[in-house]
Enzyme design. Structure first.
Site, mmCIF file in Angstrom:
data_model
loop_
_atom_site.group_PDB
_atom_site.id
_atom_site.type_symbol
_atom_site.label_atom_id
_atom_site.label_comp_id
_atom_site.label_asym_id
_atom_site.label_seq_id
_atom_site.Cartn_x
_atom_site.Cartn_y
_atom_site.Cartn_z
ATOM 1 N N CYS A 17 0.864 -1.246 0.141
ATOM 2 C CA CYS A 17 0.105 0.034 0.100
ATOM 3 C C CYS A 17 0.863 1.269 0.043
ATOM 4 O O CYS A 17 1.875 1.382 0.436
ATOM 5 C CB CYS A 17 -0.901 -0.028 1.128
ATOM 6 S SG CYS A 17 -1.848 -1.430 1.445
ATOM 7 N N ARG A 71 5.268 0.379 -6.394
ATOM 8 C CA ARG A 71 5.244 -0.666 -5.619
ATOM 9 C C ARG A 71 4.148 -1.518 -5.657
ATOM 10 O O ARG A 71 3.910 -2.542 -4.881
ATOM 11 C CB ARG A 71 4.700 0.093 -4.089
ATOM 12 C CG ARG A 71 6.222 1.121 -3.826
ATOM 13 C CD ARG A 71 5.696 2.033 -2.777
ATOM 14 N NE ARG A 71 5.259 1.516 -1.582
ATOM 15 C CZ ARG A 71 5.663 1.351 -0.367
ATOM 16 N NH1 ARG A 71 7.266 1.667 -0.530
ATOM 17 N NH2 ARG A 71 5.288 0.672 0.581
ATOM 18 N N TRP A 111 -3.041 -2.415 -1.705
ATOM 19 C CA TRP A 111 -2.742 -3.714 -1.925
ATOM 20 C C TRP A 111 -3.457 -4.715 -0.979
ATOM 21 O O TRP A 111 -3.044 -4.898 0.194
ATOM 22 C CB TRP A 111 -1.291 -3.957 -1.848
ATOM 23 C CG TRP A 111 -0.701 -5.336 -2.144
ATOM 24 C CD1 TRP A 111 -0.657 -6.387 -1.032
ATOM 25 C CD2 TRP A 111 0.018 -6.037 -3.170
ATOM 26 N NE1 TRP A 111 -0.008 -7.603 -1.600
ATOM 27 C CE2 TRP A 111 0.217 -7.225 -2.873
ATOM 28 C CE3 TRP A 111 0.106 -5.408 -4.466
ATOM 29 C CZ2 TRP A 111 1.091 -8.127 -4.074
ATOM 30 C CZ3 TRP A 111 0.710 -6.353 -5.618
ATOM 31 C CH2 TRP A 111 0.961 -7.731 -5.016
ATOM 32 N N ASN A 131 -2.048 1.572 6.211
ATOM 33 C CA ASN A 131 -1.072 0.527 5.606
ATOM 34 C C ASN A 131 -0.857 -0.612 6.688
ATOM 35 O O ASN A 131 -0.703 -0.218 7.814
ATOM 36 C CB ASN A 131 0.234 0.921 5.390
ATOM 37 C CG ASN A 131 0.221 1.760 3.793
ATOM 38 O OD1 ASN A 131 -0.811 1.889 3.317
ATOM 39 N ND2 ASN A 131 1.264 2.393 3.473
ATOM 40 N N GLY A 132 -0.821 -1.911 6.439
ATOM 41 C CA GLY A 132 -0.609 -2.816 7.330
ATOM 42 C C GLY A 132 -1.765 -3.631 7.716
ATOM 43 O O GLY A 132 -2.820 -3.714 7.043
ATOM 44 N N GLU A 188 16.756 -23.877 -4.347
ATOM 45 C CA GLU A 188 16.327 -22.541 -4.372
ATOM 46 C C GLU A 188 17.511 -21.840 -4.775
ATOM 47 O O GLU A 188 17.814 -20.794 -5.580
ATOM 48 C CB GLU A 188 15.639 -22.007 -3.334
ATOM 49 C CG GLU A 188 14.912 -20.703 -3.433
ATOM 50 C CD GLU A 188 14.535 -20.051 -4.679
ATOM 51 O OE1 GLU A 188 14.164 -20.941 -5.601
ATOM 52 O OE2 GLU A 188 14.400 -18.763 -4.779
ATOM 53 N N LYS A 210 18.363 -19.521 -7.985
ATOM 54 C CA LYS A 210 18.756 -17.935 -7.843
ATOM 55 C C LYS A 210 20.005 -17.399 -8.504
ATOM 56 O O LYS A 210 20.000 -16.572 -9.332
ATOM 57 C CB LYS A 210 18.800 -17.315 -6.422
ATOM 58 C CG LYS A 210 17.931 -16.966 -5.650
ATOM 59 C CD LYS A 210 16.799 -16.109 -6.023
ATOM 60 C CE LYS A 210 15.940 -17.108 -6.981
ATOM 61 N NZ LYS A 210 14.537 -17.018 -6.727
ATOM 62 N N GLU A 244 19.831 -17.929 -12.257
ATOM 63 C CA GLU A 244 18.891 -16.949 -13.071
ATOM 64 C C GLU A 244 19.427 -15.795 -13.382
ATOM 65 O O GLU A 244 19.022 -14.845 -14.186
ATOM 66 C CB GLU A 244 17.429 -16.876 -12.874
ATOM 67 C CG GLU A 244 17.263 -16.381 -11.289
ATOM 68 C CD GLU A 244 15.822 -16.548 -10.870
ATOM 69 O OE1 GLU A 244 14.934 -16.260 -11.763
ATOM 70 O OE2 GLU A 244 15.639 -16.615 -9.836
ATOM 71 N N HIS A 247 26.760 -40.776 -7.570
ATOM 72 C CA HIS A 247 25.973 -41.689 -8.612
ATOM 73 C C HIS A 247 26.418 -41.031 -9.882
ATOM 74 O O HIS A 247 25.572 -41.327 -11.028
ATOM 75 C CB HIS A 247 24.689 -41.771 -8.210
ATOM 76 C CG HIS A 247 24.606 -42.583 -7.216
ATOM 77 N ND1 HIS A 247 24.511 -43.984 -6.870
ATOM 78 C CD2 HIS A 247 23.880 -42.211 -5.850
ATOM 79 C CE1 HIS A 247 24.375 -44.459 -5.716
ATOM 80 N NE2 HIS A 247 24.224 -43.311 -4.946
ATOM 81 N N LYS A 287 8.549 -11.710 -15.004
ATOM 82 C CA LYS A 287 8.002 -11.801 -13.487
ATOM 83 C C LYS A 287 6.945 -12.815 -13.431
ATOM 84 O O LYS A 287 6.704 -13.696 -12.356
ATOM 85 C CB LYS A 287 7.451 -10.443 -12.952
ATOM 86 C CG LYS A 287 7.489 -10.629 -11.581
ATOM 87 C CD LYS A 287 8.456 -10.880 -10.806
ATOM 88 C CE LYS A 287 8.020 -11.164 -9.420
ATOM 89 N NZ LYS A 287 9.263 -11.694 -8.468
#
Ligand code: F6R
Length: 611
Positions: free
Chosen positions: A2, A27, A74, A100-101, A484, A488, A491, A507, A606
């Site tokens: 927000c 944002r 948001w 906000n929040g 992950e 990261k 990419e 193996h 994205k």
């Protein structure tokens, strides 16, 4: 995330507020609105959708007035609709607020107000505060806001105005950011510096627990408890782009450093005396007891979060759990037995493959819960239930904070199911809950520690920048984190990187380990610690250069490694939330050392809304 903008001064407020909101557009938001006070009345314009819709409303009839507040929302409570957009008002529209929040105890407060006869026009937690401020008002807005926030718990930033005091805004910061900007005979207020840069560079950042009474000539600041606060304004020398990134060189780094807040937000209001509250989950305890199989489907980073989820659900709940890439699943013929629960994990909630995989399992009779960051995204429409991840908008293509938020969402679900099903006794459940609650501070201390995890990652990043191939290994949850960490790195740095379970090396892949080959090991799981050490010895014997992610108090690891990235000790079950952080930083610094476009890596988008 927000955005908030406020203005008091000699000029018409609406255009200034709209311009400020535009500066916060990056944002992300799903609705917007403005409230302006004039001649003893407040007028509000608000609309779901982009700022152009709000602008059209303002063009049609711009509310006059030189005091106002605005907001880009948001969604957290309630879908993005016109009525859920901010500002919110009390029933008489003498008070308007933006916020906000999250108000943690909003449900209880709302119940109280409804029992006393209040009628609500939105699903938001914010509207509750507007009612409370109106109820507490006896001629002094600052005191009314002070008393109202005294009844609310949570993490938020709030700005209130009343038609009865057309020269005053009252702002409260409780963890969510608020910045005040000083002009000539006018004062501005916003949730971020970019919104103010068109008007002034003289600013003051409010701190947690502070409230400000703002007029066109300046402000009076004090703590919520009423202790006066004196703080000097400072000159901001950032340009708009730097300001948008919060002073960080890239959004990715900013988002990595936002993780303490994201983990805290993801937990906010969801743990009550050890009980887990998942506000958009509609199933009952009978369903929870009946689950015989869990499916997890997702892609990319979200899938890696799901791999950790699989380990955790099987470990904590003893429910067979299958994690399947959604793009594989959609062309399979999955056997979906009754009493299945599917978690479809997606930051965007729009990934075409994830939608297709999730729908297939749902059509075959599984209950479907979306784990997503975007309220109202396509995935939420197909799902029976939703667990929102509350990471806020993620701008960097490489996902970081959304991943940790996905982990937290799954921990909460596992904790809740474990309690209902009795696989977690009271003591163990309390232990997990306490360890979860400690995570925000631990992530924070990890990022801020004096010996500098960021510095160490930068140093290693420069070393790794020239290599061709990097291997990540781990076992169990550590393997999930390794997948992950490897994604990261590849990419954003364009280096070849591969993750595998530590036991798999011998193996085949061991043939590729030669003098100086970088191997990154995550070793936090005590029950397989020695097994992973054996794999390390194998790669060390072939000359590998080993970097480990290990607990602070692990003194043994140094014997088998060249460098150690340290993390605070937690329950092994929760270690992914901490162990991913140094790997995110490492990936970032390798890419930075290679001079690449970190926030927009080549060939990637994205949100992958096509097959
Ligand atoms: C990598 C990354 C992608 C996404 C994947 C799924 O950093 O962000 O791998 O995780 O494309 O996206 P969502 O979570 O939006 O479904």
């Amino acid at each position: 995330m927000c955005g908030i903008m406020g203005y008091v001064g000699p000029r018409p407020a609406s255009p200034i507020i709209l311009q400020g909101l535009r500066r916060l557009e990056y944002r992300g938001y799903d609705s917007a609105g403005v409230a302006v006070a004039d001649a003893g009345a407040i007028q509000i314009r608000k609309a779901a959708g982009k700022l152009d819709r709000l602008e059209a409303l303002l063009d049609e009839s711009e509310p006059p007035g030189r005091l106002g507040i605005g907001h880009t929302r948001w969604a957290t409570h309630g879908p993005p609709t016109d009525s859920n957009a901010h500002p919110h008002a009390d029933p008489t529209t003498r008070f308007a607020i933006v916020h906000n929040g999250i108000i943690e105890n909003f449900f209880e407060l709302r119940q109280e107000l409804v029992e006393a006869g209040a009628v609500f026009t939105s699903d938001t937690d914010t509207e509750v505060l507007a009612h409370l401020i109106a109820e507490e008002y006896d001629g002094d807005l600052t005191e009314a806001v002070r008393r109202a926030v005294g009844r609310a718990t949570g993490a938020y930033a709030l700005v209130a105005m009343t038609a009865d005091e057309p020269d005053t805004l009252v702002a409260v910061r409780m963890i969510s950011p608020l910045v005040i900007g000083f002009g000539e005979g006018e004062t501005f207020l916003a949730s971020g510096i970019p919104a103010l840069l068109d008007h002034t560079r003289r600013m003051l950042v409010m701190e947690d627990g502070e409230m400000a009474t703002i007029t066109r000539d300046g402000l009076r600041m004090e703590t919520i408890a009423g202790v006066p606060v004196a703080r000097e304004a400072f000159e901001v020398d950032w340009d708009v782009e730097q300001a948008e990134k919060g002073g960080y060189p890239h959004f990715m780094l900013k988002e990595i450093f936002e993780q303490p807040r994201v983990v805290a937000d993801s937990l906010l209001g969801r743990l009550h005396d050890g009980e887990v509250v998942l506000e958009d989950v509609g199933w009952d305890a009978d369903f929870e007891r009946s689950i015989e199989k869990i499916w997890i489907t997702a892609c990319g980073t979200a899938f890696h979060a799901g791999l950790a989820g699989k380990e955790m659900f099987e470990g904590l709940l003893r429910i067979p759990t299958e994690a399947v890439y959604a793009h594989e699943l959609r062309y399979r013929d999955p056997i979906v037995a009754p009493h299945s629960l599917t978690l479809a994990i997606s930051q965007s909630g729009e990934t075409a493959d994830t939608l297709a995989g999730a729908r297939l399992l749902s059509e075959r009779g599984s209950r479907l819960v979306a784990v997503t960051n975007v309220v109202g995204s396509a995935l939420t429409h197909y799902s029976d239930d939703v667990i929102y991840t509350r990471a806020g908008l993620e701008i960097s293509v490489a996902s970081t904070k959304a991943y940790t938020a996905m982990l937290v969402a799954q921990y909460l679900l596992a904790l809740r199911l474990g309690q209902t099903r009795g696989t977690l006794d009271t003591a163990r459940a309390a232990e997990v809950a306490a360890a979860l609650e400690a995570l925000p501070d631990q992530v924070e201390s990890l990022l801020k520690r004096e010996e500098g995890i960021d510095e160490m990652a930068r140093f290693l990043g420069r070393q790794l920048a020239g290599t061709d191939d990097i291997y990540f290994i781990g076992r169990g949850l550590d393997y999930a984190v390794a997948t992950e960490g490897s994604l990261k790195l590849k990419e954003i740095s364009y280096l070849h990187s591969e993750a595998m379970p530590a036991g798999e090396l011998k193996h085949g892949t061991l043939a590729l380990i030669t003098e100086g080959t970088p191997v990154i090991v995550v070793n936090t799981q005590q029950h397989v610690y020695d097994k992973t050490v054996s794999a390390l010895q194998e790669v060390k014997a072939r000359g590998a250069s080993v970097i480990a992610v290990a607990y602070d108090d692990d003194t043994e690891i140094e014997h088998y490694t060249d460098h150690v990235l340290r993390i605070p000790r937690t329950m092994d079950l929760l270690s992914p939330v901490l162990s991913i952080v140094p790997l995110q930083l490492l990936a970032y610094h390798v890419a930075d050392a290679r001079g690449l476009d970190i926030d927009q890596p080549r060939n990637l988008a994205k949100s992958v809304t096509v097959e």
